[in-house]
Design a protein around this motif. Structure first.
Motif, PDB file in Angstrom:
ATOM      1  N   GLU A 279     -75.085  -9.716  31.207  1.00  0.00           N
ATOM      2  CA  GLU A 279     -74.543 -10.831  30.437  1.00  0.00           C
ATOM      3  C   GLU A 279     -75.591 -11.889  30.105  1.00  0.00           C
ATOM      4  O   GLU A 279     -75.391 -12.698  29.199  1.00  0.00           O
ATOM      5  CB  GLU A 279     -73.384 -11.465  31.202  1.00  0.00           C
ATOM      6  N   ARG A 280     -76.691 -11.888  30.846  1.00  0.00           N
ATOM      7  CA  ARG A 280     -77.740 -12.878  30.573  1.00  0.00           C
ATOM      8  C   ARG A 280     -78.476 -12.562  29.274  1.00  0.00           C
ATOM      9  O   ARG A 280     -79.048 -13.449  28.650  1.00  0.00           O
ATOM     10  CB  ARG A 280     -78.719 -12.912  31.747  1.00  0.00           C
ATOM     11  N   LEU A 281     -78.472 -11.291  28.869  1.00  0.00           N
ATOM     12  CA  LEU A 281     -79.067 -10.889  27.587  1.00  0.00           C
ATOM     13  C   LEU A 281     -77.953 -10.942  26.541  1.00  0.00           C
ATOM     14  O   LEU A 281     -77.356  -9.926  26.205  1.00  0.00           O
ATOM     15  CB  LEU A 281     -79.670  -9.493  27.700  1.00  0.00           C
ATOM     16  N   LYS A 282     -77.678 -12.134  26.035  1.00  0.00           N
ATOM     17  CA  LYS A 282     -76.457 -12.377  25.283  1.00  0.00           C
ATOM     18  C   LYS A 282     -76.330 -11.505  24.041  1.00  0.00           C
ATOM     19  O   LYS A 282     -75.266 -10.970  23.748  1.00  0.00           O
ATOM     20  CB  LYS A 282     -76.381 -13.858  24.908  1.00  0.00           C
ATOM     21  N   SER A 283     -77.406 -11.369  23.286  1.00  0.00           N
ATOM     22  CA  SER A 283     -77.336 -10.595  22.057  1.00  0.00           C
ATOM     23  C   SER A 283     -77.013  -9.137  22.351  1.00  0.00           C
ATOM     24  O   SER A 283     -76.143  -8.528  21.719  1.00  0.00           O
ATOM     25  CB  SER A 283     -78.661 -10.703  21.297  1.00  0.00           C
ATOM     26  N   GLN A 284     -77.689  -8.567  23.329  1.00  0.00           N
ATOM     27  CA  GLN A 284     -77.447  -7.174  23.695  1.00  0.00           C
ATOM     28  C   GLN A 284     -76.047  -7.000  24.270  1.00  0.00           C
ATOM     29  O   GLN A 284     -75.354  -6.021  23.975  1.00  0.00           O
ATOM     30  CB  GLN A 284     -78.489  -6.720  24.725  1.00  0.00           C
ATOM     31  N   TYR A 285     -75.622  -7.968  25.083  1.00  0.00           N
ATOM     32  CA  TYR A 285     -74.308  -7.863  25.706  1.00  0.00           C
ATOM     33  C   TYR A 285     -73.193  -7.909  24.661  1.00  0.00           C
ATOM     34  O   TYR A 285     -72.194  -7.189  24.766  1.00  0.00           O
ATOM     35  CB  TYR A 285     -74.116  -8.985  26.722  1.00  0.00           C
ATOM     36  N   MET A 286     -73.371  -8.733  23.629  1.00  0.00           N
ATOM     37  CA  MET A 286     -72.363  -8.802  22.577  1.00  0.00           C
ATOM     38  C   MET A 286     -72.235  -7.479  21.843  1.00  0.00           C
ATOM     39  O   MET A 286     -71.145  -7.047  21.475  1.00  0.00           O
ATOM     40  CB  MET A 286     -72.685  -9.922  21.598  1.00  0.00           C
ATOM     41  N   ARG A 287     -73.388  -6.821  21.612  1.00  0.00           N
ATOM     42  CA  ARG A 287     -73.341  -5.504  20.961  1.00  0.00           C
ATOM     43  C   ARG A 287     -72.545  -4.527  21.815  1.00  0.00           C
ATOM     44  O   ARG A 287     -71.750  -3.728  21.303  1.00  0.00           O
ATOM     45  CB  ARG A 287     -74.755  -4.980  20.735  1.00  0.00           C
ATOM     46  N   GLN A 288     -72.767  -4.582  23.123  1.00  0.00           N
ATOM     47  CA  GLN A 288     -72.043  -3.675  24.004  1.00  0.00           C
ATOM     48  C   GLN A 288     -70.561  -4.024  24.057  1.00  0.00           C
ATOM     49  O   GLN A 288     -69.706  -3.136  24.061  1.00  0.00           O
ATOM     50  CB  GLN A 288     -72.656  -3.727  25.410  1.00  0.00           C
ATOM     51  N   PHE A 289     -70.255  -5.316  24.096  1.00  0.00           N
ATOM     52  CA  PHE A 289     -68.855  -5.724  24.165  1.00  0.00           C
ATOM     53  C   PHE A 289     -68.098  -5.306  22.910  1.00  0.00           C
ATOM     54  O   PHE A 289     -66.882  -5.081  22.953  1.00  0.00           O
ATOM     55  CB  PHE A 289     -68.759  -7.240  24.353  1.00  0.00           C
ATOM     56  N   SER A 290     -68.789  -5.186  21.794  1.00  0.00           N
ATOM     57  CA  SER A 290     -68.128  -4.791  20.553  1.00  0.00           C
ATOM     58  C   SER A 290     -67.567  -3.375  20.629  1.00  0.00           C
ATOM     59  O   SER A 290     -66.752  -2.982  19.786  1.00  0.00           O
ATOM     60  CB  SER A 290     -69.105  -4.888  19.370  1.00  0.00           C
ATOM     61  N   PHE A 291     -67.971  -2.590  21.640  1.00  0.00           N
ATOM     62  CA  PHE A 291     -67.449  -1.238  21.793  1.00  0.00           C
ATOM     63  C   PHE A 291     -65.971  -1.242  22.172  1.00  0.00           C
ATOM     64  O   PHE A 291     -65.332  -0.189  22.188  1.00  0.00           O
ATOM     65  CB  PHE A 291     -68.245  -0.464  22.845  1.00  0.00           C
ATOM     66  N   VAL A 292     -65.434  -2.425  22.503  1.00  0.00           N
ATOM     67  CA  VAL A 292     -63.992  -2.532  22.760  1.00  0.00           C
ATOM     68  C   VAL A 292     -63.202  -1.918  21.608  1.00  0.00           C
ATOM     69  O   VAL A 292     -62.218  -1.195  21.825  1.00  0.00           O
ATOM     70  CB  VAL A 292     -63.598  -4.016  22.951  1.00  0.00           C
ATOM     71  N   LEU A 293     -63.620  -2.185  20.371  1.00  0.00           N
ATOM     72  CA  LEU A 293     -62.887  -1.703  19.203  1.00  0.00           C
ATOM     73  C   LEU A 293     -62.984  -0.190  19.020  1.00  0.00           C
ATOM     74  O   LEU A 293     -61.947   0.487  18.954  1.00  0.00           O
ATOM     75  CB  LEU A 293     -63.361  -2.441  17.953  1.00  0.00           C
ATOM     76  N   PRO A 294     -64.183   0.404  18.954  1.00  0.00           N
ATOM     77  CA  PRO A 294     -64.240   1.859  18.767  1.00  0.00           C
ATOM     78  C   PRO A 294     -63.655   2.640  19.950  1.00  0.00           C
ATOM     79  O   PRO A 294     -63.118   3.738  19.756  1.00  0.00           O
ATOM     80  CB  PRO A 294     -65.734   2.148  18.598  1.00  0.00           C
ATOM     81  N   ILE A 295     -63.735   2.088  21.161  1.00  0.00           N
ATOM     82  CA  ILE A 295     -63.129   2.774  22.309  1.00  0.00           C
ATOM     83  C   ILE A 295     -61.615   2.818  22.153  1.00  0.00           C
ATOM     84  O   ILE A 295     -60.977   3.838  22.444  1.00  0.00           O
ATOM     85  CB  ILE A 295     -63.531   2.089  23.629  1.00  0.00           C
ATOM     86  N   SER A 296     -61.029   1.715  21.684  1.00  0.00           N
ATOM     87  CA  SER A 296     -59.581   1.719  21.464  1.00  0.00           C
ATOM     88  C   SER A 296     -59.200   2.713  20.375  1.00  0.00           C
ATOM     89  O   SER A 296     -58.158   3.380  20.455  1.00  0.00           O
ATOM     90  CB  SER A 296     -59.092   0.317  21.103  1.00  0.00           C
ATOM     91  N   LYS A 297     -60.041   2.848  19.359  1.00  0.00           N
ATOM     92  CA  LYS A 297     -59.760   3.829  18.295  1.00  0.00           C
ATOM     93  C   LYS A 297     -59.833   5.251  18.831  1.00  0.00           C
ATOM     94  O   LYS A 297     -59.059   6.122  18.412  1.00  0.00           O
ATOM     95  CB  LYS A 297     -60.739   3.634  17.136  1.00  0.00           C
ATOM     96  N   ILE A 298     -60.756   5.505  19.752  1.00  0.00           N
ATOM     97  CA  ILE A 298     -60.830   6.815  20.390  1.00  0.00           C
ATOM     98  C   ILE A 298     -59.529   7.104  21.130  1.00  0.00           C
ATOM     99  O   ILE A 298     -58.997   8.225  21.083  1.00  0.00           O
ATOM    100  CB  ILE A 298     -62.033   6.885  21.356  1.00  0.00           C
ATOM    101  N   ALA A 299     -59.003   6.087  21.817  1.00  0.00           N
ATOM    102  CA  ALA A 299     -57.734   6.264  22.536  1.00  0.00           C
ATOM    103  C   ALA A 299     -56.612   6.631  21.575  1.00  0.00           C
ATOM    104  O   ALA A 299     -55.842   7.568  21.825  1.00  0.00           O
ATOM    105  CB  ALA A 299     -57.386   4.992  23.297  1.00  0.00           C
ATOM    106  N   TYR A 300     -56.526   5.930  20.445  1.00  0.00           N
ATOM    107  CA  TYR A 300     -55.457   6.207  19.488  1.00  0.00           C
ATOM    108  C   TYR A 300     -55.613   7.594  18.859  1.00  0.00           C
ATOM    109  O   TYR A 300     -54.617   8.287  18.626  1.00  0.00           O
ATOM    110  CB  TYR A 300     -55.424   5.133  18.398  1.00  0.00           C
TER     111      TYR A 300
END
Length: 312
Positions: free
Chosen positions: A194-215
């Motif tokens: 989380e201290r590497l904010k830019s990189q962490y935000m990119r990783q957190f954005s996977f919330v959306l494609p992971i949910s699409k995989i579930a659907y």
């Protein structure tokens, strides 16, 4: 401030309501005599083989089922574990009389005949540490990003394959817990800082494609939260209106855990745009969040209110 007594049927209103309907101050539990318990653990050579076995194991209705996929096994081994690097490692707990255990174990061995069976003491060790598994390697991150999804167990293999393709550039793993109606809950864990904010935000954005995989695999997101609020109507359908009616009836002043779950309705298009920006232009998102910290809270509430998202 009323204190009410509930019967078992009414109690289900409060289970899983995340404190939005009331606070449990006393519980009466029915206690059963403890029977014998046995623990078993098997490692499968392929996802398809393991998925097929899991479907059959569900039908036996053991006391407990969980599994580790190979990404999580590798991370655990980095922390000093000694598990075999196999695509799927399944842990079971069975209980009952000695005769019932013997019959159950015999059926399990037939289903898992082609898998490697761990010694009983290793299976018991995995059971004893089942609540520590997902966080035991947090030091490698040093933090974790997680998203939870729920899918039918028969789509486990395809789901893990899609997750593997999506997260191929990261260290990740998935731990699980068997659900009802032949479903499985997956907690997808990605090593992140989380201290590497830019990189962490990119990783957190996977919330959306992971949910699409579930659907795509006939499932849905499991854990709630602000980033999953847009899925509430998809998950519950007409039931969401009923849940809101119950909330309004039991808490008309909205003082019990307000602005949680039922009130957080973030429009999906807005959420999608936000997640895409987090992935490709995280600096812009960071600037926007920094700017918001200087705005009056009333102005922020007005803006989020236009999006039908209430913040307290």
């Amino acid at each position: 401030g009323r204190i009410i007594d509930t019967n078992p049927l009414d109690s289900w209103l409060f289970v899983g309501s995340e404190g939005t309907l009331g606070i449990t101050c006393e519980a009466t539990l029915k206690v059963f005599k403890k029977g014998s318990v046995k623990y078993l653990m098997f490692a499968f050579d392929s996802l398809d083989e393991g998925t097929e076995a899991l479907q059959q194991l569900y039908e036996l209705k053991p006391y407990f089922i969980s599994f580790l996929e190979d990404g999580l096994v590798r991370l655990l081994n980095k922390m000093g574990g000694h598990l075999k690097d196999k695509p799927l490692t399944v842990t079971l707990a069975i209980n009952g009389t000695d005769q019932e255990l013997e019959i159950m174990e015999s059926n399990i061995k037939k289903i898992c005949a082609g898998a490697f069976r761990y010694p009983d003491e290793e299976a018991e060790h995995e059971w004893e540490n089942r609540y520590k598994t997902g966080l035991s390697f947090k030091r490698l991150g040093p933090s974790l990003f997680a998203q939870e999804i729920r899918i039918p167990v028969k789509y486990l293999s395809s789901t893990l394959e899609e997750l593997g393709e999506l997260l191929k550039d990261y260290q990740w793993g998935a731990e699980s817990l068997a659900g009802d109606n032949s479903t499985v809950v997956l907690s997808i864990l990605v090593l992140a800082d989380e201290r590497l904010k830019s990189q962490y935000m990119r990783q957190f954005s996977f919330v959306l494609p992971i949910s699409k995989i579930a659907y795509r695999n006939h499932g849905t997101v499991f854990g709630m939260g602000m980033h999953n609020a847009a899925h509430m109507s998809t998950i519950h359908g007409f039931g969401l209106d009923i849940m809101r009616y119950i909330k309004d009836s039991m808490d008309p002043r909205n003082i019990i855990n307000p602005s949680k779950t039922l009130e957080a309705v973030f429009p999906k298009p807005v959420l999608s745009i936000f997640m895409i920006m987090m992935r490709f232009v995280p600096q812009v998102v960071m600037f926007g969040l920094e700017l918001m910290s200087y705005l009056p809270i009333r102005l922020i509430r007005f803006g989020t209110g236009l999006l039908r998202l209430r913040i307290d």
